[in-house]
Write a protein that holds these residues in place. Structure first.
Motif, PDB file in Angstrom:
ATOM      1  N   ALA A   1       1.036  -1.330  -0.031  1.00 57.27           N
ATOM      2  CA  ALA A   1      -0.222   0.448  -0.424  1.00 57.27           C
ATOM      3  C   ALA A   1       0.934   1.202   0.078  1.00 57.27           C
ATOM      4  O   ALA A   1       1.670   1.455   0.805  1.00 57.27           O
ATOM      5  N   HIS A   2       0.902   1.957  -0.892  1.00 54.43           N
ATOM      6  CA  HIS A   2       0.945   3.716  -0.989  1.00 54.43           C
ATOM      7  C   HIS A   2       0.274   4.508  -1.115  1.00 54.43           C
ATOM      8  O   HIS A   2      -0.863   4.745  -1.688  1.00 54.43           O
ATOM      9  N   ASP A   3       1.266   6.314  -1.028  1.00 54.50           N
ATOM     10  CA  ASP A   3       0.745   6.861  -1.792  1.00 54.50           C
ATOM     11  C   ASP A   3      -0.524   7.754  -0.573  1.00 54.50           C
ATOM     12  O   ASP A   3      -0.760   8.437  -0.566  1.00 54.50           O
ATOM     13  N   GLY A   4      -0.604   6.520   0.525  1.00 54.08           N
ATOM     14  CA  GLY A   4      -1.890   7.345   0.957  1.00 54.08           C
ATOM     15  C   GLY A   4      -2.013   8.608   2.305  1.00 54.08           C
ATOM     16  O   GLY A   4      -3.055   9.240   2.636  1.00 54.08           O
ATOM     17  N   LEU A   5      -0.310   8.461   2.412  1.00 54.55           N
ATOM     18  CA  LEU A   5       0.182   9.591   3.434  1.00 54.55           C
ATOM     19  C   LEU A   5       0.450  11.287   2.339  1.00 54.55           C
ATOM     20  O   LEU A   5       1.114  11.629   3.753  1.00 54.55           O
ATOM     21  N   CYS A   6       0.340  10.753   1.504  1.00 56.85           N
ATOM     22  CA  CYS A   6       1.443  11.536   1.002  1.00 56.85           C
ATOM     23  C   CYS A   6       0.825  12.020  -0.678  1.00 56.85           C
ATOM     24  O   CYS A   6       0.537  11.345  -1.059  1.00 56.85           O
ATOM     25  N   GLY A   7       0.493  13.538  -0.207  1.00 52.93           N
ATOM     26  CA  GLY A   7      -0.480  13.733  -1.533  1.00 52.93           C
ATOM     27  C   GLY A   7      -1.907  13.955  -1.874  1.00 52.93           C
ATOM     28  O   GLY A   7      -2.201  13.044  -0.782  1.00 52.93           O
ATOM     29  N   PRO A   8      -2.397  14.563  -2.987  1.00 51.02           N
ATOM     30  CA  PRO A   8      -3.704  14.281  -2.593  1.00 51.02           C
ATOM     31  C   PRO A   8      -4.749  13.053  -2.903  1.00 51.02           C
ATOM     32  O   PRO A   8      -5.351  12.835  -3.010  1.00 51.02           O
ATOM     33  N   ASP A   9      -4.228  11.487  -3.551  1.00 47.27           N
ATOM     34  CA  ASP A   9      -5.230  10.399  -3.785  1.00 47.27           C
ATOM     35  C   ASP A   9      -4.723  10.223  -2.853  1.00 47.27           C
ATOM     36  O   ASP A   9      -4.164   9.728  -1.564  1.00 47.27           O
ATOM     37  N   PRO A  10      -5.972   9.262  -2.521  1.00 48.53           N
ATOM     38  CA  PRO A  10      -6.071   8.157  -1.471  1.00 48.53           C
ATOM     39  C   PRO A  10      -5.089   7.447  -1.630  1.00 48.53           C
ATOM     40  O   PRO A  10      -5.484   6.763  -0.127  1.00 48.53           O
ATOM     41  N   GLY A  11      -4.558   6.965  -2.307  1.00 51.65           N
ATOM     42  CA  GLY A  11      -3.744   5.744  -2.331  1.00 51.65           C
ATOM     43  C   GLY A  11      -3.680   4.308  -2.839  1.00 51.65           C
ATOM     44  O   GLY A  11      -5.341   4.759  -3.238  1.00 51.65           O
ATOM     45  N   SER A  12      -3.290   4.246  -3.413  1.00 57.62           N
ATOM     46  CA  SER A  12      -3.314   2.518  -3.603  1.00 57.62           C
ATOM     47  C   SER A  12      -2.101   0.976  -3.654  1.00 57.62           C
ATOM     48  O   SER A  12      -1.727   1.624  -2.341  1.00 57.62           O
ATOM     49  N   ILE A  13      -2.808  -0.061  -3.841  1.00 57.54           N
ATOM     50  CA  ILE A  13      -2.129  -0.895  -3.183  1.00 57.54           C
ATOM     51  C   ILE A  13      -1.508  -2.074  -5.077  1.00 57.54           C
ATOM     52  O   ILE A  13      -1.937  -1.992  -6.253  1.00 57.54           O
ATOM     53  N   VAL A  14      -0.284  -1.993  -5.134  1.00 57.38           N
ATOM     54  CA  VAL A  14       0.513  -2.801  -5.742  1.00 57.38           C
ATOM     55  C   VAL A  14       1.076  -3.769  -5.621  1.00 57.38           C
ATOM     56  O   VAL A  14       1.171  -3.927  -4.384  1.00 57.38           O
ATOM     57  N   LYS A  15       0.325  -4.824  -6.792  1.00 64.26           N
ATOM     58  CA  LYS A  15       1.259  -6.090  -6.336  1.00 64.26           C
ATOM     59  C   LYS A  15       2.185  -5.977  -6.742  1.00 64.26           C
ATOM     60  O   LYS A  15       2.814  -5.646  -8.195  1.00 64.26           O
ATOM     61  N   LEU A  16       3.475  -6.473  -6.645  1.00 62.20           N
ATOM     62  CA  LEU A  16       4.956  -6.454  -6.582  1.00 62.20           C
ATOM     63  C   LEU A  16       5.500  -8.452  -7.203  1.00 62.20           C
ATOM     64  O   LEU A  16       4.998  -8.927  -7.421  1.00 62.20           O
ATOM     65  N   GLY A  17       5.983  -7.979  -8.808  1.00 63.93           N
ATOM     66  CA  GLY A  17       6.993  -8.884  -9.282  1.00 63.93           C
ATOM     67  C   GLY A  17       7.764  -9.633  -9.228  1.00 63.93           C
ATOM     68  O   GLY A  17       8.120  -9.657  -7.996  1.00 63.93           O
TER      69      GLY A  17
END
Length: 133
Positions: A117-133
């Motif tokens: 999970a990332h970007d939830g504490l930074c910037g205006p976006d609510p954040g997202s979850i990425v799957k790493l390869g």
């Protein structure tokens, strides 16, 4: 008030940010160092499930906000202000840089896949979850 602090030694109190059970049955804990959160001052600790003994697994992390332990013992740690997912190989005490991730806050492993999970504490976006390869 601040004048009375100049030249004094300051000891901050680290705080735990996550706890996970490893494949060995022991507990692993990520920590924030406390203010100021200087680069390289976060640690991962192990609590021996049988004895309660506390030991440092790895140090040199920056703003460790979460961790996950894979079935093979690899530990993944999100480093919020380093914009990184660090990896600690089984038996190693040295974290290695993983990949750049903007403001990572949480990491989980499911069916061998690593999710961050990332970007939830930074910037205006609510954040997202990425799957790493």
């Amino acid at each position: 008030y601040l004048d009375s602090c100049i030249g004094k030694k300051y000891a901050s109190n680290p705080v735990p940010t996550d706890i996970e059970i490893g494949p060995d049955g022991n507990f692993y804990v990520s920590t924030l160092p406390g203010s100021p959160e200087l680069p390289g001052t976060s640690k991962v600790f192990k609590i021996d499930a049988a004895t309660g003994a506390l030991s440092v697994v790895a140090k040199g992390l920056t703003s460790g906000t979460d961790l996950a332990v894979a079935d093979d013992g690899t530990i993944y740690v999100t480093e919020l202000f380093a914009f990184n997912l660090a990896t600690i190989a089984p038996g190693s005490k040295t974290p290695t840089s993983g990949q750049f991730i903007s403001c990572p806050t949480a990491v989980e492993i499911s069916n061998g896949d690593v999710y961050v999970a990332h970007d939830g504490l930074c910037g205006p976006d609510p954040g997202s979850i990425v799957k790493l390869g």
